[in-house]
Enzyme design. Structure first.
Site, PDB file in Angstrom:
ATOM      1  CE  LYS A 158      -4.046  -2.028   2.247  1.00  0.00           C
ATOM      2  NZ  LYS A 158      -4.983  -1.948   3.378  1.00  0.00           N
ATOM      3  NE  ARG A 187      -1.664  -8.855   3.837  1.00  0.00           N
ATOM      4  CZ  ARG A 187      -0.452  -8.323   3.883  1.00  0.00           C
ATOM      5  NH1 ARG A 187       0.547  -8.877   3.212  1.00  0.00           N
ATOM      6  NH2 ARG A 187      -0.213  -7.244   4.606  1.00  0.00           N
ATOM      7  CG  HIS A 244       0.489  -5.103   8.794  1.00  0.00           C
ATOM      8  ND1 HIS A 244       0.157  -6.190   9.578  1.00  0.00           N
ATOM      9  CD2 HIS A 244      -0.289  -5.196   7.683  1.00  0.00           C
ATOM     10  CE1 HIS A 244      -0.776  -6.898   8.971  1.00  0.00           C
ATOM     11  NE2 HIS A 244      -1.063  -6.306   7.824  1.00  0.00           N
TER      12      HIS A 244
END
Length: 344
Positions: A186, A260, A283
């Site tokens: 991301k 995942r 993350h």
């Protein structure tokens, strides 16, 4: 199937939206999917303001509350939006008005006291080791597409890849000699993830015998390609995963993202520390990774009750059946959580 709703807003509002999205993309590096979602949210908000004759610069807390209430309590042809979608719209509006205040366009932030619906955290659904084996054995034979599918599934499970990361992989992102890949997560953030032996073997077979047959004479940088030799899309990946999940009898239990979740849970159960797992998953916040500790705790209890002769409350020792569930001596299954969450 109904056509998508076309929203028209004032030029001034559209200009503010474009400026905000440019800030999110260039300075914050948000992913394209997030930018598209925020654009849709703000166009919807702009259309609401136009209907009420309100200016985006003069909005009060009550106007925002009315907008959200309209979405949550829709009637007639339109369904109420889900709590998770409503929470995203609140986050979008708060970010938008913070940006306007930073730019000096407004003095007071009307979203300061704005609160979204409370999100209930549900544990993600994961596969057992036996179910993973069934899934990974589903692509059979040496036909190019079978080699591709096997490599794709192995790599998603071995590296905990998101669907967008898997289809975005390029040949240059794979280092077979070192056994690592570079994933773009991301916000275009890059990370290095180790590749396990089984996945490397499947990848090697695909690169030597599967991919060349699919690509032919085309010049294609993407690692995973479709039958025409061009880069695989997210929709194409979804069909591949769901097709093999159906063949393995797991279609009701999983989506591409389940691999995942399963990767993370199995690593923690095997002794991987939380910080290392956070890096491998990409993350930004450790709290996002910590949800998997709850899953590992459930697995630990499951293993305990299955193995310890005096663990069962009624004195009977739970047995492990072929379906992977724990059963007591009377044959009744112990229920699990059976719930999942939207973490990524």
């Amino acid at each position: 199937m109904s056509s998508p709703e076309i929203l028209v807003v004032s030029w001034s509002m559209e200009r503010l939206i474009l400026d905000f999205l440019a800030y999110l993309e260039l300075e914050r590096g948000l992913a394209r999917n997030t930018l598209e979602a925020y654009r849709s949210d703000l166009l919807q908000f702009g259309e609401f303001l136009d209907r009420r004759g309100l200016s985006v610069m003069e909005v009060q807390h009550g106007d925002l509350a009315a907008f959200l209430s309209e979405l949550a309590l829709r009637d007639g042809e339109r369904q109420p939006v889900a709590a998770a979608t409503l929470a995203r719209k609140v986050a979008c509006l708060r970010s938008f008005y913070r940006h306007l205040r930073r730019e000096g366009a407004i003095e007071h932030d009307p979203t300061a006291e704005l609160r979204g619906p409370q999100k209930t955290q549900r544990l993600p659904r994961v596969l057992t080791r036996g179910e993973v084996t069934r899934l990974l054995c589903e692509p059979k034979g040496t036909e190019p597409r079978a080699l591709r599918d096997r490599a794709l599934l192995e790599l998603m499970y071995a590296c905990g890849l998101r669907a967008s990361e898997a289809v975005g992989l390029e040949l240059a992102d794979i280092d077979v000699e070192e056994g690592v890949l570079r994933a773009r997560g991301k916000g275009s953030k890059e990370r290095l993830v180790p590749i396990g032996r089984q996945a490397l073997g499947a990848l090697d077979s695909y690169l030597r015998r599967g991919r060349p047959a699919l690509v032919g004479l085309r010049v294609e940088s993407r690692l995973f390609v479709n039958s025409r030799g061009s880069g695989l899309t997210r929709q194409g990946l979804y069909k591949i995963v769901q097709g093999h999940a159906h063949g393995a009898g797991l279609e009701e239990k999983m989506s591409p993202h389940t691999l995942r979740h399963t990767f993370a849970t199995h690593l923690l159960a095997g002794g991987c520390d939380l910080r290392s797992l956070q890096e491998m998953l990409g993350h930004a916040d450790l709290a996002t990774t910590q949800v998997y500790t709850h899953l590992s705790a459930e697995r630990l209890k499951d293993a305990y009750f299955n193995a310890h002769p005096r663990a069962s409350r009624d004195g009977s020792r739970p047995l492990r059946s072929k379906d992977g569930h724990a059963h007591s001596d009377d044959g009744h299954a112990r229920s699990g959580t059976g719930s999942e969450t939207d973490i990524s």
